[in-house]
Each structure stands twice: as structure tokens, then as C-alpha cells.
Design a protein around this motif. Structure first.
Motif, PDB file in Angstrom:
ATOM      1  N   ASP A  51       3.098  45.303 -54.393  1.00 23.97           N
ATOM      2  CA  ASP A  51       3.779  44.618 -52.608  1.00 23.97           C
ATOM      3  C   ASP A  51       3.731  45.793 -51.773  1.00 23.97           C
ATOM      4  O   ASP A  51       4.085  45.862 -50.925  1.00 23.97           O
ATOM      5  CB  ASP A  51       5.084  44.110 -53.065  1.00 23.97           C
ATOM      6  CG  ASP A  51       5.481  42.894 -53.707  1.00 23.97           C
ATOM      7  OD1 ASP A  51       4.162  41.963 -53.801  1.00 23.97           O
ATOM      8  OD2 ASP A  51       6.272  42.105 -54.061  1.00 23.97           O
ATOM      9  N   VAL A  52       4.213  47.238 -52.595  1.00 25.37           N
ATOM     10  CA  VAL A  52       4.893  48.394 -51.938  1.00 25.37           C
ATOM     11  C   VAL A  52       3.122  49.372 -51.779  1.00 25.37           C
ATOM     12  O   VAL A  52       2.850  49.279 -50.117  1.00 25.37           O
ATOM     13  CB  VAL A  52       5.314  49.807 -53.147  1.00 25.37           C
ATOM     14  CG1 VAL A  52       6.151  50.530 -51.870  1.00 25.37           C
ATOM     15  CG2 VAL A  52       6.613  49.062 -53.138  1.00 25.37           C
ATOM     16  N   LEU A  53       2.229  48.885 -52.698  1.00 23.04           N
ATOM     17  CA  LEU A  53       0.311  49.136 -51.948  1.00 23.04           C
ATOM     18  C   LEU A  53       0.510  48.747 -50.191  1.00 23.04           C
ATOM     19  O   LEU A  53      -0.817  49.328 -49.924  1.00 23.04           O
ATOM     20  CB  LEU A  53      -0.014  48.965 -53.400  1.00 23.04           C
ATOM     21  CG  LEU A  53       0.060  50.407 -54.172  1.00 23.04           C
ATOM     22  CD1 LEU A  53      -0.610  49.034 -55.725  1.00 23.04           C
ATOM     23  CD2 LEU A  53      -0.580  51.135 -53.744  1.00 23.04           C
ATOM     24  N   ALA A  54       0.397  47.328 -51.179  1.00 23.71           N
ATOM     25  CA  ALA A  54      -0.254  46.308 -49.169  1.00 23.71           C
ATOM     26  C   ALA A  54       0.735  46.982 -48.852  1.00 23.71           C
ATOM     27  O   ALA A  54      -0.232  47.109 -47.839  1.00 23.71           O
ATOM     28  CB  ALA A  54      -0.097  44.748 -49.883  1.00 23.71           C
ATOM     29  N   GLN A  78      11.690  44.673 -53.976  1.00 23.61           N
ATOM     30  CA  GLN A  78      11.342  46.511 -53.622  1.00 23.61           C
ATOM     31  C   GLN A  78      11.650  47.150 -51.917  1.00 23.61           C
ATOM     32  O   GLN A  78      11.746  48.042 -51.764  1.00 23.61           O
ATOM     33  CB  GLN A  78       9.793  46.267 -53.845  1.00 23.61           C
ATOM     34  CG  GLN A  78       9.252  46.253 -55.315  1.00 23.61           C
ATOM     35  CD  GLN A  78       9.829  47.469 -56.605  1.00 23.61           C
ATOM     36  OE1 GLN A  78      10.089  48.145 -56.695  1.00 23.61           O
ATOM     37  NE2 GLN A  78      10.805  46.203 -57.268  1.00 23.61           N
ATOM     38  N   ARG A  79      12.226  45.920 -51.186  1.00 28.50           N
ATOM     39  CA  ARG A  79      12.098  45.840 -50.400  1.00 28.50           C
ATOM     40  C   ARG A  79      13.359  47.143 -50.289  1.00 28.50           C
ATOM     41  O   ARG A  79      13.506  47.932 -48.920  1.00 28.50           O
ATOM     42  CB  ARG A  79      12.498  45.525 -49.190  1.00 28.50           C
ATOM     43  CG  ARG A  79      13.969  44.154 -49.572  1.00 28.50           C
ATOM     44  CD  ARG A  79      14.043  43.277 -48.351  1.00 28.50           C
ATOM     45  NE  ARG A  79      15.382  42.449 -48.869  1.00 28.50           N
ATOM     46  CZ  ARG A  79      15.370  41.642 -50.379  1.00 28.50           C
ATOM     47  NH1 ARG A  79      14.235  41.447 -50.535  1.00 28.50           N
ATOM     48  NH2 ARG A  79      16.466  40.529 -50.351  1.00 28.50           N
ATOM     49  N   LYS A  80      14.483  47.691 -50.756  1.00 27.61           N
ATOM     50  CA  LYS A  80      15.398  48.440 -51.435  1.00 27.61           C
ATOM     51  C   LYS A  80      15.313  49.559 -52.473  1.00 27.61           C
ATOM     52  O   LYS A  80      16.231  50.231 -53.206  1.00 27.61           O
ATOM     53  CB  LYS A  80      16.993  47.533 -51.291  1.00 27.61           C
ATOM     54  CG  LYS A  80      17.692  46.613 -50.283  1.00 27.61           C
ATOM     55  CD  LYS A  80      18.955  46.331 -50.833  1.00 27.61           C
ATOM     56  CE  LYS A  80      19.089  45.327 -49.478  1.00 27.61           C
ATOM     57  NZ  LYS A  80      20.362  45.188 -49.033  1.00 27.61           N
ATOM     58  N   ARG A  81      14.513  49.633 -52.878  1.00 32.11           N
ATOM     59  CA  ARG A  81      14.215  50.689 -54.317  1.00 32.11           C
ATOM     60  C   ARG A  81      12.526  51.312 -53.730  1.00 32.11           C
ATOM     61  O   ARG A  81      11.968  51.597 -54.940  1.00 32.11           O
ATOM     62  CB  ARG A  81      13.860  49.016 -55.770  1.00 32.11           C
ATOM     63  CG  ARG A  81      14.329  48.647 -55.212  1.00 32.11           C
ATOM     64  CD  ARG A  81      14.244  47.498 -56.555  1.00 32.11           C
ATOM     65  NE  ARG A  81      15.305  46.399 -56.858  1.00 32.11           N
ATOM     66  CZ  ARG A  81      15.221  45.451 -57.497  1.00 32.11           C
ATOM     67  NH1 ARG A  81      14.085  45.109 -58.335  1.00 32.11           N
ATOM     68  NH2 ARG A  81      16.413  44.656 -57.457  1.00 32.11           N
ATOM     69  N   VAL A  82      12.722  51.281 -52.869  1.00 31.18           N
ATOM     70  CA  VAL A  82      11.552  52.524 -52.781  1.00 31.18           C
ATOM     71  C   VAL A  82      11.955  53.773 -51.731  1.00 31.18           C
ATOM     72  O   VAL A  82      13.429  53.479 -51.281  1.00 31.18           O
ATOM     73  CB  VAL A  82      10.158  52.263 -52.374  1.00 31.18           C
ATOM     74  CG1 VAL A  82       9.709  51.167 -52.392  1.00 31.18           C
ATOM     75  CG2 VAL A  82      10.747  51.360 -50.192  1.00 31.18           C
ATOM     76  N   LYS A  83      11.757  55.236 -52.166  1.00 36.10           N
ATOM     77  CA  LYS A  83      12.253  56.242 -51.525  1.00 36.10           C
ATOM     78  C   LYS A  83      10.565  56.895 -50.903  1.00 36.10           C
ATOM     79  O   LYS A  83       9.413  57.167 -51.636  1.00 36.10           O
ATOM     80  CB  LYS A  83      13.069  56.600 -52.262  1.00 36.10           C
ATOM     81  CG  LYS A  83      14.241  56.423 -52.878  1.00 36.10           C
ATOM     82  CD  LYS A  83      15.227  57.528 -53.831  1.00 36.10           C
ATOM     83  CE  LYS A  83      16.214  56.627 -54.239  1.00 36.10           C
ATOM     84  NZ  LYS A  83      16.335  55.349 -54.662  1.00 36.10           N
ATOM     85  N   ILE A  84      10.823  57.272 -49.990  1.00 35.64           N
ATOM     86  CA  ILE A  84       9.533  58.443 -49.537  1.00 35.64           C
ATOM     87  C   ILE A  84       9.748  59.967 -49.897  1.00 35.64           C
ATOM     88  O   ILE A  84      11.325  60.220 -49.419  1.00 35.64           O
ATOM     89  CB  ILE A  84       9.272  57.747 -47.733  1.00 35.64           C
ATOM     90  CG1 ILE A  84       9.508  56.645 -47.485  1.00 35.64           C
ATOM     91  CG2 ILE A  84       8.107  58.695 -47.510  1.00 35.64           C
ATOM     92  CD1 ILE A  84       8.295  55.686 -48.721  1.00 35.64           C
TER      93      ILE A  84
END
Length: 246
Positions: free
Chosen positions: A41-44, A232-238
Motif C-alpha cells: 500500500d505504501v509503495l502504491a 498503514q496510514r498511521k504507521r509510516v515515517k519519512i
């Protein structure tokens, strides 16, 4: 990268099939577009952070998880997928998946295929190989593909590398090796997965994707993930930019 992958395990799920090697989930094959609630999902979402895209090169099709998420997000770009293992594509073809279109399938070595291809708005390296009872990135992802990807990106194009910890060189050196050949970029960290996603452009002078600072990029990613309904909307960090190796 010329050897075929080890036999892939296929397990039926409520929404399709799960492809695994050595206990590692390679892909979720979905019968219909939608979220996998995983790294795909994050890749997309990351594919859609730049200008509108017409052509996406997907190096490593797996089970088309990224495509299912892209289509659920309304992406109508032509997706050009290449893989040495046709297992996931065969499942979708036999099940009938009109939502793949516009789509082209190439049963080939990703490096050789890209060398003979044109330019793309987005190139995603989602390759993996079985190694010593585990799953790793092929050496080409660190050594050969970065410069090759840079040559095949259109102006303002985006390159994505779905990375696993590189054996023998560590995260810092591994990502710096990519940056030295492609350009600086942003790194997406995931709370639930060891993967790190390196996002870069062909503009080596720039520290981030053109026009996107880390905060804006992160907000865009999370907005797409909310639209997709992904956990995953709350589980990613940049994180900040990678630096080329000296």
C-alpha cells in the motif's frame, strides 16, 4: 538475477492468495483492487506523490499487490510489469482481472528488460531473491539498477526502491551506494516491517523529490493511504535525505 526463484508457496486467503518464500510474504494476490494493509500500500501511495503518471515500470510483479492498490486509488497509468516468476500473474490471469488494464506483462530478467525499454514516469524496484533460507534484494538493486533507473526516468520522474537490509554493507552504506548513482532521496520507514523505501529522482543536485519536502511528502503519502483505507496510514515515517557515498 538470471536464475528462477525457489518454489513459491501459495496459500488461499479470503480475498485471493498469499505468495511466500522461506516464511516471508512476497505478495498478496487480490481478486479485486484494494488495500493489502502492508508495505505494498505504501509503495502504491509513493508512486502517486509526483506529477500525474502515464507509465509505471514495476520490476518484480509478485502477485500484483501494488497494482491492486494503485487501481483502488484511481491510478489509470499503463503498468509495465516484469518478473522471472509468473506465479502471481498466472493466478490473476486465470481468475480474470480486467482491473489490471492498461497493463503489459514481461516474463524476463528485470535488468535486461529495462536496458531495452524506454522511459517511465515511475520505476519501482520490488525485486527479491531467495538466499540462505531467507529473502534478500539482488545485488543488482544496489549496484546496477540505480544508474540504469536514472537513465530510464522521464524528467521529474520518481524512482522507488523497496529495500531489505543489505548483507555485508548495512543500511547507511547500502542507501548511500544507491544515492551515489541515482541521486539523493527520502526514506520511508514502516513501523510494521523491516523494509525501507527509498524514493529518489534523476535530479542528483536536489535533496528531495522535486517540489516535495519531507513533511509535504509524508502528508501526501498518508492522504493516499487514508483514501485507500490502509492500516498503514498511521504507521509510516519519512526521514531526511540519503547522502551519496564518497
Amino acid at each position: 538475477m538470471t536464475a528462477l526463484p525457489a518454489t513459491t508457496s501459495i496459500r488461499r486467503t479470503r480475498r485471493g492468495w498469499r505468495l511466500s518464500q522461506h516464511g516471508t510474504v512476497l505478495s498478496e494476490v487480490l481478486r479485486q483492487p484494494g488495500p493489502t494493509h502492508s508495505v505494498f500500500d505504501v509503495l502504491a501511495a509513493a508512486c502517486l506523490t509526483g506529477p500525474p503518471v502515464q507509465d509505471i515500470a514495476l520490476l518484480g510483479f509478485g502477485g500484483g499487490s501494488v497494482v491492486a492498490a494503485l487501481r483502488a486509488l484511481g491510478c489509470q497509468a499503463h503498468i509495465h510489469a516484469v518478473d522471472l516468476d509468473p506465479t502471481g500473474f498466472d493466478l490473476l490471469r486465470d481468475a480474470g482481472a480486467p482491473w489490471l488494464q492498461p497493463f503489459s506483462w514481461h516474463h524476463a530478467d528485470a535488468v535486461e528488460w529495462l536496458r531495452s525499454s524506454g522511459r517511465f514516469d515511475v520505476i519501482l524496484d520490488d525485486l527479491s531473491i531467495p538466499q540462505g533460507g531467507d529473502v534478500e534484494k539482488p545485488n543488482a538493486s544496489w549496484d546496477t539498477l540505480p544508474a540504469l533507473v536514472a537513465r530510464h526516468l522521464r524528467p521529474n520522474g520518481i524512482a522507488l526502491f523497496n529495500l531489505l537490509r543489505p548483507a555485508g554493507r548495512g543500511w547507511t552504506r547500502g542507501m548511500a551506494d544507491i544515492a551515489s548513482k541515482l541521486g539523493n532521496g527520502l526514506v520511508i520507514h514502516l513501523d510494521d516491517f523491516e523494509n525501507r523505501i527509498l524514493v529518489s529522482s534523476r535530479c542528483r543536485e536536489q535533496l528531495t523529490i522535486p517540489g516535495l519536502d519531507p513533511r509535504t511528502f509524508g502528508n501526501t503519502i498518508r492522504s493516499h493511504l487514508r483514501t485507500l483505507g490502509s492500516l498503514q496510514r498511521k504507521r509510516v515515517k519519512i526521514r531526511g535525505s540519503t547522502r551519496p557515498a564518497r
